[in-house]
Design a protein around this motif. Structure first.
Motif, PDB file in Angstrom:
ATOM      1  N   CYS A 141       0.804  -0.984   0.552  1.00  0.00           N
ATOM      2  CA  CYS A 141      -0.159   0.049  -0.496  1.00  0.00           C
ATOM      3  C   CYS A 141       1.205   1.357   0.181  1.00  0.00           C
ATOM      4  O   CYS A 141       0.714   2.409  -0.062  1.00  0.00           O
ATOM      5  N   ALA A 142       2.627   1.316   0.094  1.00  0.00           N
ATOM      6  CA  ALA A 142       3.000   1.888   0.344  1.00  0.00           C
ATOM      7  C   ALA A 142       2.911   2.980   1.424  1.00  0.00           C
ATOM      8  O   ALA A 142       3.692   4.378   1.265  1.00  0.00           O
ATOM      9  N   ARG A 143       1.438   2.598   2.030  1.00  0.00           N
ATOM     10  CA  ARG A 143       2.001   3.362   3.203  1.00  0.00           C
ATOM     11  C   ARG A 143       2.980   3.453   4.476  1.00  0.00           C
ATOM     12  O   ARG A 143       3.619   2.379   4.181  1.00  0.00           O
ATOM     13  N   ARG A 144       3.693   4.114   5.247  1.00  0.00           N
ATOM     14  CA  ARG A 144       4.229   4.035   6.419  1.00  0.00           C
ATOM     15  C   ARG A 144       4.207   2.892   6.895  1.00  0.00           C
ATOM     16  O   ARG A 144       3.061   2.306   7.742  1.00  0.00           O
ATOM     17  N   LEU A 145       4.551   1.581   6.986  1.00  0.00           N
ATOM     18  CA  LEU A 145       5.071   1.198   8.561  1.00  0.00           C
ATOM     19  C   LEU A 145       4.539   1.867   9.912  1.00  0.00           C
ATOM     20  O   LEU A 145       5.235   2.826  10.031  1.00  0.00           O
ATOM     21  N   GLY A 146       4.302   0.468  10.302  1.00  0.00           N
ATOM     22  CA  GLY A 146       4.269   1.300  12.092  1.00  0.00           C
ATOM     23  C   GLY A 146       4.750   0.305  13.003  1.00  0.00           C
ATOM     24  O   GLY A 146       5.450  -0.652  12.766  1.00  0.00           O
ATOM     25  N   ARG A 147       4.534  -0.077  14.242  1.00  0.00           N
ATOM     26  CA  ARG A 147       4.828  -0.699  15.000  1.00  0.00           C
ATOM     27  C   ARG A 147       4.864  -1.928  14.844  1.00  0.00           C
ATOM     28  O   ARG A 147       5.688  -2.565  14.706  1.00  0.00           O
ATOM     29  N   ARG A 148       3.870  -2.730  14.043  1.00  0.00           N
ATOM     30  CA  ARG A 148       3.637  -4.418  13.899  1.00  0.00           C
ATOM     31  C   ARG A 148       4.416  -4.471  11.763  1.00  0.00           C
ATOM     32  O   ARG A 148       3.709  -3.494  11.441  1.00  0.00           O
ATOM     33  N   VAL A 149       5.112  -4.816  11.771  1.00  0.00           N
ATOM     34  CA  VAL A 149       5.279  -5.520  10.847  1.00  0.00           C
ATOM     35  C   VAL A 149       5.766  -7.010  10.040  1.00  0.00           C
ATOM     36  O   VAL A 149       6.463  -7.460  10.522  1.00  0.00           O
ATOM     37  N   GLU A 150       5.335  -7.394   8.630  1.00  0.00           N
ATOM     38  CA  GLU A 150       5.475  -8.803   8.640  1.00  0.00           C
ATOM     39  C   GLU A 150       5.921  -8.649   7.365  1.00  0.00           C
ATOM     40  O   GLU A 150       5.790  -7.961   6.395  1.00  0.00           O
ATOM     41  N   GLN A 151       6.290  -9.941   6.812  1.00  0.00           N
ATOM     42  CA  GLN A 151       7.428  -9.781   6.489  1.00  0.00           C
ATOM     43  C   GLN A 151       6.370 -10.697   4.977  1.00  0.00           C
ATOM     44  O   GLN A 151       6.064 -12.356   5.308  1.00  0.00           O
ATOM     45  N   HIS A 152       6.115 -11.227   3.915  1.00  0.00           N
ATOM     46  CA  HIS A 152       5.320 -11.145   2.549  1.00  0.00           C
ATOM     47  C   HIS A 152       6.847 -11.631   1.634  1.00  0.00           C
ATOM     48  O   HIS A 152       7.567 -10.582   1.052  1.00  0.00           O
ATOM     49  N   HIS A 153       5.803 -13.158   1.040  1.00  0.00           N
ATOM     50  CA  HIS A 153       6.846 -13.137   0.439  1.00  0.00           C
ATOM     51  C   HIS A 153       6.228 -12.850  -1.966  1.00  0.00           C
ATOM     52  O   HIS A 153       5.028 -13.701  -1.132  1.00  0.00           O
ATOM     53  N   PRO A 154       6.766 -12.058  -1.942  1.00  0.00           N
ATOM     54  CA  PRO A 154       6.262 -11.994  -3.125  1.00  0.00           C
ATOM     55  C   PRO A 154       5.762 -12.873  -4.110  1.00  0.00           C
ATOM     56  O   PRO A 154       4.703 -13.756  -4.840  1.00  0.00           O
ATOM     57  N   VAL A 155       6.811 -14.377  -4.190  1.00  0.00           N
ATOM     58  CA  VAL A 155       7.082 -15.471  -4.594  1.00  0.00           C
ATOM     59  C   VAL A 155       6.667 -16.833  -3.075  1.00  0.00           C
ATOM     60  O   VAL A 155       7.723 -16.311  -2.158  1.00  0.00           O
ATOM     61  N   PRO A 156       5.465 -16.632  -3.251  1.00  0.00           N
ATOM     62  CA  PRO A 156       5.082 -17.710  -2.364  1.00  0.00           C
ATOM     63  C   PRO A 156       6.439 -18.596  -2.392  1.00  0.00           C
ATOM     64  O   PRO A 156       6.733 -18.803  -2.995  1.00  0.00           O
ATOM     65  N   LYS A 157       6.649 -19.038  -0.905  1.00  0.00           N
ATOM     66  CA  LYS A 157       7.951 -20.338  -0.468  1.00  0.00           C
ATOM     67  C   LYS A 157       7.221 -21.702  -0.999  1.00  0.00           C
ATOM     68  O   LYS A 157       8.196 -22.195  -1.249  1.00  0.00           O
ATOM     69  N   SER A 158       6.104 -21.395  -0.651  1.00  0.00           N
ATOM     70  CA  SER A 158       5.959 -23.054  -2.141  1.00  0.00           C
ATOM     71  C   SER A 158       5.968 -23.020  -3.604  1.00  0.00           C
ATOM     72  O   SER A 158       6.475 -24.176  -3.779  1.00  0.00           O
ATOM     73  N   ARG A 159       6.427 -22.012  -3.328  1.00  0.00           N
ATOM     74  CA  ARG A 159       6.625 -22.178  -4.918  1.00  0.00           C
ATOM     75  C   ARG A 159       8.100 -21.476  -5.702  1.00  0.00           C
ATOM     76  O   ARG A 159       8.469 -20.600  -6.664  1.00  0.00           O
ATOM     77  N   GLY A 160       8.950 -21.805  -4.461  1.00  0.00           N
ATOM     78  CA  GLY A 160      10.525 -21.494  -4.461  1.00  0.00           C
ATOM     79  C   GLY A 160      11.008 -20.054  -4.185  1.00  0.00           C
ATOM     80  O   GLY A 160      12.058 -19.876  -4.434  1.00  0.00           O
ATOM     81  N   GLY A 161       9.648 -19.749  -4.012  1.00  0.00           N
ATOM     82  CA  GLY A 161      10.135 -17.880  -3.427  1.00  0.00           C
ATOM     83  C   GLY A 161      11.527 -17.844  -1.993  1.00  0.00           C
ATOM     84  O   GLY A 161      10.810 -18.712  -1.328  1.00  0.00           O
TER      85      GLY A 161
END
Length: 92
Positions: free
Chosen positions: A9-29
């Motif tokens: 979303c390009a908004r500033r990050l807050g206290r809680r941040v998660e890490q997203h795999h753009p290519v899912p781990k199950s697909r080799g990301g």
């Protein structure tokens, strides 16, 4: 110094941040991108791992989906640590 922003979303990050795999781990990301928890849930509620793999590291491609576009418009003015339950779109 630039403040870190959410990959989706390009908004500033807050206290809680998660890490997203753009290519899912199950697909080799392996690479991850920082996202708000609510954005992370919206991604996985809207797309399958196959869809995410096709889009790869391109949040603009994902934002063309009408359900995600509505979410992004709604979340745009919210504070960084805003959270609400994530609705799952109806799938046929």
């Amino acid at each position: 110094m630039d403040e870190p922003t959410c990959w989706l979303c390009a908004r500033r990050l807050g206290r809680r941040v998660e890490q997203h795999h753009p290519v899912p781990k199950s697909r080799g990301g392996r690479e991850t991108r920082p996202v708000h928890p609510i954005c992370h849930r919206a991604l996985h509620a809207t797309f399958t791992n196959k869809d995410l793999e096709k889009a790869g590291d391109n949040p603009q491609a994902l934002a063309r989906n009408p359900d995600l576009a509505r979410f992004l418009a709604w979340i745009a003015g919210k504070p960084p640590d805003f959270h609400a339950p994530t609705r799952r779109p109806r799938r046929p």
